[in-house]
Design a protein around this motif. Structure first.
Motif, PDB file in Angstrom:
ATOM      1  N   ASP A   1       0.844  -1.200   0.000  1.00  0.00           N
ATOM      2  CA  ASP A   1       0.000   0.000   0.000  1.00  0.00           C
ATOM      3  C   ASP A   1       0.877   1.247   0.000  1.00  0.00           C
ATOM      4  N   GLU A   2       0.849   2.018  -1.090  1.00  0.00           N
ATOM      5  CA  GLU A   2       1.727   3.184  -1.229  1.00  0.00           C
ATOM      6  C   GLU A   2       1.296   4.362  -0.361  1.00  0.00           C
ATOM      7  N   LYS A   3       0.037   4.363   0.096  1.00  0.00           N
ATOM      8  CA  LYS A   3      -0.474   5.513   0.847  1.00  0.00           C
ATOM      9  C   LYS A   3      -0.433   5.317   2.369  1.00  0.00           C
ATOM     10  N   ARG A   4       0.160   4.232   2.822  1.00  0.00           N
ATOM     11  CA  ARG A   4       0.163   3.933   4.255  1.00  0.00           C
ATOM     12  C   ARG A   4       1.261   4.705   4.994  1.00  0.00           C
ATOM     13  N   LEU A   5       1.202   4.619   6.342  1.00  0.00           N
ATOM     14  CA  LEU A   5       2.231   5.217   7.192  1.00  0.00           C
ATOM     15  C   LEU A   5       3.582   4.551   6.948  1.00  0.00           C
ATOM     16  N   ARG A   6       4.601   5.380   6.722  1.00  0.00           N
ATOM     17  CA  ARG A   6       5.960   4.882   6.545  1.00  0.00           C
ATOM     18  C   ARG A   6       6.927   5.751   7.340  1.00  0.00           C
ATOM     19  N   TYR A   7       8.024   5.135   7.799  1.00  0.00           N
ATOM     20  CA  TYR A   7       9.116   5.888   8.393  1.00  0.00           C
ATOM     21  C   TYR A   7      10.196   6.077   7.328  1.00  0.00           C
ATOM     22  N   THR A   8      11.207   6.852   7.643  1.00  0.00           N
ATOM     23  CA  THR A   8      12.197   7.214   6.620  1.00  0.00           C
ATOM     24  C   THR A   8      13.367   6.239   6.541  1.00  0.00           C
ATOM     25  N   GLY A   9      13.486   5.327   7.522  1.00  0.00           N
ATOM     26  CA  GLY A   9      14.618   4.409   7.529  1.00  0.00           C
ATOM     27  C   GLY A   9      15.814   4.941   8.289  1.00  0.00           C
ATOM     28  N   THR A  10      15.623   6.060   8.990  1.00  0.00           N
ATOM     29  CA  THR A  10      16.723   6.676   9.751  1.00  0.00           C
ATOM     30  C   THR A  10      16.490   6.629  11.259  1.00  0.00           C
ATOM     31  N   GLU A  11      15.407   6.003  11.687  1.00  0.00           N
ATOM     32  CA  GLU A  11      14.989   6.060  13.100  1.00  0.00           C
ATOM     33  C   GLU A  11      15.593   4.914  13.913  1.00  0.00           C
ATOM     34  N   TYR A  12      16.930   4.817  13.872  1.00  0.00           N
ATOM     35  CA  TYR A  12      17.599   3.734  14.590  1.00  0.00           C
ATOM     36  C   TYR A  12      18.601   4.305  15.600  1.00  0.00           C
ATOM     37  N   ILE A  13      19.249   3.434  16.376  1.00  0.00           N
ATOM     38  CA  ILE A  13      20.183   3.855  17.411  1.00  0.00           C
ATOM     39  C   ILE A  13      21.487   4.295  16.753  1.00  0.00           C
ATOM     40  N   LYS A  14      21.638   5.565  16.534  1.00  0.00           N
ATOM     41  CA  LYS A  14      22.832   6.091  15.870  1.00  0.00           C
ATOM     42  C   LYS A  14      23.989   6.259  16.859  1.00  0.00           C
ATOM     43  N   SER A  15      25.207   6.184  16.337  1.00  0.00           N
ATOM     44  CA  SER A  15      26.398   6.435  17.141  1.00  0.00           C
ATOM     45  C   SER A  15      26.576   7.940  17.324  1.00  0.00           C
ATOM     46  N   GLU A  16      27.496   8.313  18.196  1.00  0.00           N
ATOM     47  CA  GLU A  16      27.771   9.742  18.386  1.00  0.00           C
ATOM     48  C   GLU A  16      28.281  10.374  17.099  1.00  0.00           C
ATOM     49  N   ASN A  17      29.170   9.679  16.372  1.00  0.00           N
ATOM     50  CA  ASN A  17      29.674  10.229  15.114  1.00  0.00           C
ATOM     51  C   ASN A  17      28.555  10.457  14.110  1.00  0.00           C
ATOM     52  N   GLU A  18      27.631   9.518  14.032  1.00  0.00           N
ATOM     53  CA  GLU A  18      26.491   9.679  13.117  1.00  0.00           C
ATOM     54  C   GLU A  18      25.645  10.882  13.520  1.00  0.00           C
ATOM     55  N   MET A  19      25.459  11.100  14.817  1.00  0.00           N
ATOM     56  CA  MET A  19      24.674  12.246  15.289  1.00  0.00           C
ATOM     57  C   MET A  19      25.396  13.558  14.974  1.00  0.00           C
ATOM     58  N   LEU A  20      26.707  13.570  15.097  1.00  0.00           N
ATOM     59  CA  LEU A  20      27.475  14.778  14.804  1.00  0.00           C
ATOM     60  C   LEU A  20      27.413  15.137  13.315  1.00  0.00           C
ATOM     61  N   GLU A  21      27.283  14.117  12.467  1.00  0.00           N
ATOM     62  CA  GLU A  21      27.214  14.362  11.018  1.00  0.00           C
ATOM     63  C   GLU A  21      25.809  14.701  10.547  1.00  0.00           C
ATOM     64  N   LEU A  22      24.818  14.375  11.361  1.00  0.00           N
ATOM     65  CA  LEU A  22      23.426  14.360  10.921  1.00  0.00           C
ATOM     66  C   LEU A  22      22.902  15.714  10.466  1.00  0.00           C
ATOM     67  N   PHE A  23      23.282  16.779  11.150  1.00  0.00           N
ATOM     68  CA  PHE A  23      22.661  18.093  10.919  1.00  0.00           C
ATOM     69  C   PHE A  23      23.525  19.032  10.081  1.00  0.00           C
ATOM     70  N   LYS A  24      24.655  18.553   9.560  1.00  0.00           N
ATOM     71  CA  LYS A  24      25.666  19.446   8.982  1.00  0.00           C
ATOM     72  C   LYS A  24      25.205  20.216   7.752  1.00  0.00           C
ATOM     73  N   ASP A  25      24.166  19.746   7.063  1.00  0.00           N
ATOM     74  CA  ASP A  25      23.739  20.448   5.846  1.00  0.00           C
ATOM     75  C   ASP A  25      22.900  21.695   6.134  1.00  0.00           C
ATOM     76  N   HIS A  26      22.506  21.899   7.433  1.00  0.00           N
ATOM     77  CA  HIS A  26      21.676  23.074   7.705  1.00  0.00           C
ATOM     78  C   HIS A  26      21.943  23.737   9.061  1.00  0.00           C
ATOM     79  N   ILE A  27      22.868  23.185   9.859  1.00  0.00           N
ATOM     80  CA  ILE A  27      23.192  23.767  11.159  1.00  0.00           C
ATOM     81  C   ILE A  27      24.709  23.869  11.286  1.00  0.00           C
ATOM     82  N   ASP A  28      25.200  24.949  11.882  1.00  0.00           N
ATOM     83  CA  ASP A  28      26.640  25.142  12.022  1.00  0.00           C
ATOM     84  C   ASP A  28      27.237  24.157  13.023  1.00  0.00           C
TER      85      ASP A  28
END
Length: 272
Positions: free
Chosen positions: A234-261
């Motif tokens: 079903d294409e119209k159902r609720l979906r998540y983005t595939g990013t809602e997992y237990i990220k490491s600290e390095n992944e969190m530090l990289e996560l916002f770099k395209d829009h936050i200093d």
């Protein structure tokens, strides 16, 4: 890397048919990532609190007991739709001591017994009454402040911010930023950083984790289909983005770099 990042917005298997993080597996991953603590913030409940506390203690991880509660747009006793508003906003509450845990229990119980309208809801009167010992994060994209930012009603967003600060004080209230790849996340994050700097409110980075790793995306997607009674096709159902997992600290530090200093990112990660 400082090993200072702690997940403070996380849904375990006790977020029924939505969270897919098994607590035993969670503690193993937290230890692998050298994180000193982890929070449990299941949807509107504390079902897993004892299990979570025991397993965290056994694993040598500091357990932070919390809940992502549902906040009524008005009084929780008003069981009707408010035109133009959602039935409830999301809000992240964490117990910082025994008093806070007792107050969190009272809030969650009252939400189920008195405020239930589609979801177990509380209101700001209850938040104020049982605020002692609780740390409040402003919530995910469905939080009240974020809702008004998305409506381009920044004056109302700042008014809601003031209400939360009045309840919890500046020491125990944080603006919560997340990035799951949507333009809405990025718009809200940029504004939250601005508001935080202007009003001297601390910003905190979370990931709204619902499953353990990026290998669990398909399994969690199937779980959502059970929850919503939909087919995977079903294409119209609720979906998540595939990013809602237990990220490491390095992944969190990289996560916002395209829009936050970088300075703001480092501060938001370290604040956890």
């Amino acid at each position: 890397m400082s090993d200072s990042f702690v997940h403070l917005h996380l849904h375990t298997e006790y977020s029924l048919l939505d969270g897919a993080v098994k607590i035993a597996d969670l503690m193993a991953k937290v230890n692998r990532c050298k994180m000193p603590a982890v929070a449990m913030t299941d949807h509107g409940n504390l079902y897993g609190a004892i299990d979570f506390y025991k397993q965290a203690s056994k694993a040598g991880v500091k357990p932070i007991i919390g809940s992502e509660v549902y906040l009524s747009p008005g009084s929780m006793y008003e069981k009707k739709k408010v035109p133009g508003l959602p039935n409830a906003h999301h809000l992240t509450l964490l117990a910082k001591n025994a008093v806070g845990y007792e107050n969190l229990v009272r809030l969650v119980s009252q939400a189920h017994l008195d405020g239930f309208y589609y979801k177990p809801r509380i209101d700001k009167e209850a938040l104020n009454k049982y605020s002692e010992g609780i740390i409040c994060l402003s919530g995910c994209i469905n939080g009240e402040i974020n809702y008004w930012i998305q409506q381009d009603q920044l004056d109302i967003a700042r008014e809601k911010l003031s209400e939360f600060v009045d309840i919890y004080g500046k020491d125990d209230f944080y603006l919560e930023i997340q990035d799951h790849g949507s333009i809405e996340d990025r718009i809200v994050n940029v504004e939250l950083i601005k508001i935080g700097k202007k009003h001297q409110i601390k910003v905190i980075a979370t990931n709204d984790a619902h499953y353990l790793s990026n290998m669990d995306v398909e399994a969690h997607d199937a779980l959502l289909c059970v929850l919503t009674g939909k087919l995977i096709s079903d294409e119209k159902r609720l979906r998540y983005t595939g990013t809602e997992y237990i990220k490491s600290e390095n992944e969190m530090l990289e996560l916002f770099k395209d829009h936050i200093d970088d300075e703001s990112i480092n501060e938001a990660v370290n604040n956890t």
